[in-house]
Design a protein around this motif. Sequence first.
Motif, short mmCIF file in Angstrom:
data_model
loop_
_atom_site.label_atom_id
_atom_site.label_comp_id
_atom_site.label_asym_id
_atom_site.label_seq_id
_atom_site.Cartn_x
_atom_site.Cartn_y
_atom_site.Cartn_z
N LYS A 180 0.84 -1.20 0.00
CA LYS A 180 0.00 0.00 0.00
C LYS A 180 0.87 1.25 0.00
O LYS A 180 2.00 1.24 0.52
CB LYS A 180 -0.92 0.02 1.22
N ARG A 222 3.74 11.60 -0.92
CA ARG A 222 3.10 10.82 -1.98
C ARG A 222 2.70 11.72 -3.15
O ARG A 222 2.08 12.77 -2.95
CB ARG A 222 1.86 10.14 -1.40
N SER A 281 -0.80 10.91 -11.42
CA SER A 281 -0.35 9.64 -11.99
C SER A 281 0.05 9.86 -13.44
O SER A 281 -0.20 10.91 -14.01
CB SER A 281 -1.44 8.57 -11.87
N ALA A 322 -4.53 11.17 -9.67
CA ALA A 322 -4.57 9.71 -9.54
C ALA A 322 -6.01 9.21 -9.40
O ALA A 322 -6.28 8.04 -9.66
CB ALA A 322 -3.73 9.27 -8.35
N THR A 323 -6.93 10.08 -9.00
CA THR A 323 -8.32 9.67 -8.80
C THR A 323 -9.16 9.75 -10.06
O THR A 323 -10.34 9.39 -10.03
CB THR A 323 -8.98 10.54 -7.72
N GLU A 346 0.26 4.62 -7.62
CA GLU A 346 -0.66 3.97 -8.55
C GLU A 346 0.05 3.50 -9.82
O GLU A 346 -0.35 2.51 -10.44
CB GLU A 346 -1.79 4.93 -8.92
N ASP A 347 1.11 4.21 -10.21
CA ASP A 347 1.85 3.82 -11.41
C ASP A 347 2.69 2.56 -11.19
O ASP A 347 3.10 1.91 -12.13
CB ASP A 347 2.78 4.96 -11.86
N ASN A 390 -0.53 -0.58 -9.81
CA ASN A 390 -1.60 -1.01 -10.73
C ASN A 390 -1.04 -1.62 -12.01
O ASN A 390 -0.06 -1.33 -12.51
CB ASN A 390 -2.51 0.17 -11.08
#
Length: 194
Positions: A14, A29, A33, A44-45, A190-191, A194
């Motif tokens: 995470k 953070r 993204s 990112a959302t 996320e990069d 995911n």
Amino acid sequence: MADITHGTWIKDGKAVDAVYQSGVKVYGRNLLSNTTGQWMPTMATTPYHEISGHASGQSVDGVTTITRDNTEGGEFYYRFMPPSTTSLYGLVPGETYNFSGKISSSNSSVTIDMRAQNSTSSNGFSDLPKVIFPASTDFQMFSIKFTVPSNATGFYFSIQEYNFSAGDSFSFKQLKLETGDQTAFSIAPEDILN
């Protein structure tokens, strides 16, 4: 144990939001993204960005270039999310953010700014103070702080060029949006995840 992958902190699969050493923030953070590859950067959302009319964009090896095809329409920008009077895209009212990266322009006589707007109702948007700086044909660092108003119901931000001519372009890379103070560039979790 936390892993560091491409400068991004991940613990137990995470994302880690911030890392402090001796009370000093050393990692934040990246809330954007697609900042290192062939896709256009966004929050990112959301997978969506917006480019002003009569402009085109591409991203290669983490450098995104936006080109203005003509001078019709009056605006030349790249928005990291579409304007919405009802979405904050994960941003928190009252929170302060730092937006940083490197930017260049094909035309050194123009100005570039980071423009942020918020909405407190369905009646439109209000500008936060713009940060305007002269363009350069070489990549230059920038770092801008802004606070999402505590009563905001919608918010978006963009990079915008003023006094442009047809055929002008601007490019950016190593973009980072993080809470609080600026830390070194890192890609979005996320990069990696995911």
